[in-house]
Design a protein around this motif. Structure first.
Motif, mmCIF file in Angstrom:
data_model
loop_
_atom_site.group_PDB
_atom_site.id
_atom_site.type_symbol
_atom_site.label_atom_id
_atom_site.label_comp_id
_atom_site.label_asym_id
_atom_site.label_seq_id
_atom_site.Cartn_x
_atom_site.Cartn_y
_atom_site.Cartn_z
ATOM 1 N N ALA A 22 0.827 -1.202 0.000
ATOM 2 C CA ALA A 22 0.000 0.000 0.000
ATOM 3 C C ALA A 22 0.863 1.254 0.000
ATOM 4 N N GLN A 23 2.024 1.185 0.656
ATOM 5 C CA GLN A 23 2.896 2.360 0.672
ATOM 6 C C GLN A 23 3.372 2.716 -0.727
ATOM 7 N N GLY A 24 3.562 1.697 -1.561
ATOM 8 C CA GLY A 24 3.950 1.950 -2.938
ATOM 9 C C GLY A 24 2.809 2.492 -3.767
ATOM 10 N N LEU A 25 1.568 2.098 -3.430
ATOM 11 C CA LEU A 25 0.398 2.542 -4.194
ATOM 12 C C LEU A 25 -0.037 3.941 -3.793
ATOM 13 N N TYR A 26 -0.071 4.212 -2.496
ATOM 14 C CA TYR A 26 -0.609 5.484 -2.014
ATOM 15 C C TYR A 26 0.450 6.551 -1.796
ATOM 16 N N GLY A 27 1.731 6.161 -1.835
ATOM 17 C CA GLY A 27 2.798 7.152 -1.761
ATOM 18 C C GLY A 27 3.046 7.737 -0.392
ATOM 19 N N VAL A 28 2.651 7.034 0.665
ATOM 20 C CA VAL A 28 2.930 7.482 2.033
ATOM 21 C C VAL A 28 3.917 6.500 2.648
ATOM 22 N N VAL A 29 5.043 7.011 3.141
ATOM 23 C CA VAL A 29 6.124 6.152 3.613
ATOM 24 C C VAL A 29 6.050 5.992 5.129
ATOM 25 N N PRO A 30 5.868 4.781 5.630
ATOM 26 C CA PRO A 30 5.889 4.544 7.073
ATOM 27 C C PRO A 30 7.325 4.504 7.574
ATOM 28 N N ASP A 31 7.473 4.521 8.885
ATOM 29 C CA ASP A 31 8.812 4.361 9.457
ATOM 30 C C ASP A 31 9.241 2.893 9.397
ATOM 31 N N LEU A 32 8.282 1.998 9.665
ATOM 32 C CA LEU A 32 8.515 0.560 9.611
ATOM 33 C C LEU A 32 7.334 -0.093 8.905
ATOM 34 N N SER A 33 7.586 -1.219 8.272
ATOM 35 C CA SER A 33 6.494 -1.977 7.674
ATOM 36 C C SER A 33 6.819 -3.459 7.738
ATOM 37 N N THR A 34 5.763 -4.268 7.730
ATOM 38 C CA THR A 34 5.935 -5.705 7.820
ATOM 39 C C THR A 34 5.245 -6.378 6.635
ATOM 40 N N PHE A 35 5.891 -7.395 6.085
ATOM 41 C CA PHE A 35 5.386 -8.131 4.931
ATOM 42 C C PHE A 35 5.386 -9.623 5.244
ATOM 43 N N GLY A 36 4.546 -10.366 4.548
ATOM 44 C CA GLY A 36 4.489 -11.815 4.693
ATOM 45 C C GLY A 36 3.511 -12.350 3.679
#
Length: 456
Positions: A261-275
């Motif tokens: 979602a950060q890539g789609l909406y253009g808002v960068v979090p400090d941390l993110s988790t994927f799985g």
């Protein structure tokens, strides 16, 4: 005789005689599972209480968008591996990558070169992150993110988005659910909640606990799109109140875009988790984020050490190879776009079938096309586990295994067509139950149950 045609015919016959659809071998296997495994499954969402009574198939194998149970029935599967198998089962490019590493060894006393390659590949796919650390499951990654935020800010409280059903098996989250047995109240009291989409309420929470909240953690998008400016507004609030912004991208990663979602909406979090989709069923997750935060879990700083993530099997080579193969397939074959196109077709077909049979206001398809779920509503428009049971029972008898309508890229046009046909047949029964104002005669036993409940 054409095997495919025979299987489709058998599925149709099952649907017309759903009351006779039986799974004796699966039933026996479920008894064996419960005798040895608490809950009969290793994930509560896979429990047989999530399915109609005695109709919880035990899987033999899967290929593409199809799975077979040990009774010999074939199903078109949705929500594959709880959203993890987005390319379909036994994907050839992923399998090839896994086999190659299995022949080279899977775990060593020092980092493998595969760890370098996997980190480089991930950071190229998710360019908003500067560092990454791999693990085996989502809970470890989200808990590591929370621990890191607490260490970085020196604060104890965690603010979770109350609209997201699941973040972690660990105490800081599970203590807030109805399944809180065994978790000290003192732990749960450190977790507070904010509503999705409401910046005013979130700021009120940050003001009430000013200087105490270490992080805001949320799924950046779910069953609805984020309101305009919402994610950017959260970013600004996190900066203003000095807390860490964490995006849980377990589901949105790859299904929204390759970079989540950060890539789609253009808002960068400090941390993110994927799985989930990251390994196409292989056990791999990731914690990613800003270098200055992530380094707190490393060796190149002068502060107190943070026990970030340290897992014996976290860098298992074949799982990392699977993750790299998945990212390559997504990028080269445009998988995210395929998922959306397949989901849009499925959603349109299901909605049409529900409308034609007069249950369009009761069987409701929701969510982004790549992540569809459905709600079953009773005659009063209220969510109903009984009607869900009726619907699932008819789907199973028709050869459709669908706790959700989350698609994989392996689904064919024929799969979607057959699914819509079975849904239409299920909706006809749904209409009969609504007219009777009592679905009980069509349940075949107790209703399915919600995962999060206080009592068995």
């Amino acid at each position: 005789m054409d095997t495919e045609h025979t299987e489709q015919t058998e599925q149709t016959e099952h649907t017309e005689g759903a009351e006779e659809f039986l799974l004796p071998r699966s039933r026996a296997a479920n008894e064996r599972l419960h005798a040895m495994i608490p809950g009969g499954a290793h994930t509560y969402a896979k429990g047989d209480d999530q399915y109609p009574e005695q109709l919880a198939p035990v899987i033999s194998h899967g290929r593409g968008a199809h799975v077979w149970d040990i009774d010999g029935n074939r199903y078109i599967e949705y929500g594959s591996g709880l959203r993890s198998v987005s390319l379909g089962h036994a994907h050839p490019r992923v399998n090839e990558a896994v086999r190659r590493e299995l022949d080279r060894g899977s775990n060593f006393v020092r980092p493998s070169v595969v760890e370098v390659e996997a980190a480089e590949r991930f950071l190229a796919t998710v360019p908003t992150a500067q560092m990454v650390k791999f693990a085996k499951n989502g809970s470890d990654a989200t808990t590591a993110a929370v621990r890191l935020a607490r260490a970085f800010t020196g604060r104890a409280r965690v603010a979770i988005c109350g609209d997201h059903p699941f973040f972690s098996v660990d105490d800081w989250f599970i203590g807030t659910t109805p399944m809180s047995a065994g978790i000290p109240a003192a732990t749960t009291e450190l977790t507070v909640a904010f509503p999705y989409g409401d910046l005013t309420a979130t700021e009120e929470l940050l003001t009430r606990y000013e200087g105490e909240i270490a992080c805001l953690i949320l799924e950046p998008a779910g069953q609805t799109e984020p309101p305009p400016g919402y994610l950017a507004g959260l970013r600004e609030l996190a900066d203003r109140y000095g807390c860490v912004l964490i995006f849980d991208e377990m589901i949105t990663g790859f299904r929204w875009s390759e970079a989540g979602a950060q890539g789609l909406y253009g808002v960068v979090p400090d941390l993110s988790t994927f799985g989930k989709a990251l390994g196409n069923g292989c056990a791999v997750s990731a914690l990613a984020g800003r270098r200055d935060l992530m380094e707190w879990g490393g060796l190149r700083h002068s502060g107190a050490r943070v026990f970030l993530l340290s897992t014996t099997h976290g860098a298992e080579t074949h799982s990392l190879a699977a993750a790299m193969a998945v990212q390559t397939v997504y990028t080269e074959e445009g998988i995210t776009a395929q998922l959306h196109a397949i989901g849009e077709r499925l959603a349109a077909g299901v909605r049409d079938a529900a409308a034609v049979t007069g249950v369009g206001d009761h069987l409701v398809v929701r969510g982004r096309a790549s992540n569809l779920v459905f709600a079953t509503l009773d005659e009063n428009g209220q969510p109903s586990q009984q009607y869900r049971t009726l619907f699932l029972r008819r789907l199973l008898a028709g050869g459709v295994l669908a706790p959700s309508f989350v698609v994989s890229s392996a689904l064919s046009d024929a799969d979607i067509e057959h699914t819509v046909e079975v849904v239409a047949q299920a909706c006809a029964v749904y209409r009969k139950a609504l007219d009777a104002a009592d679905p009980t005669p069509w349940l075949g036993g107790r209703p399915v149950k919600p995962v999060f409940r206080r009592l068995v």
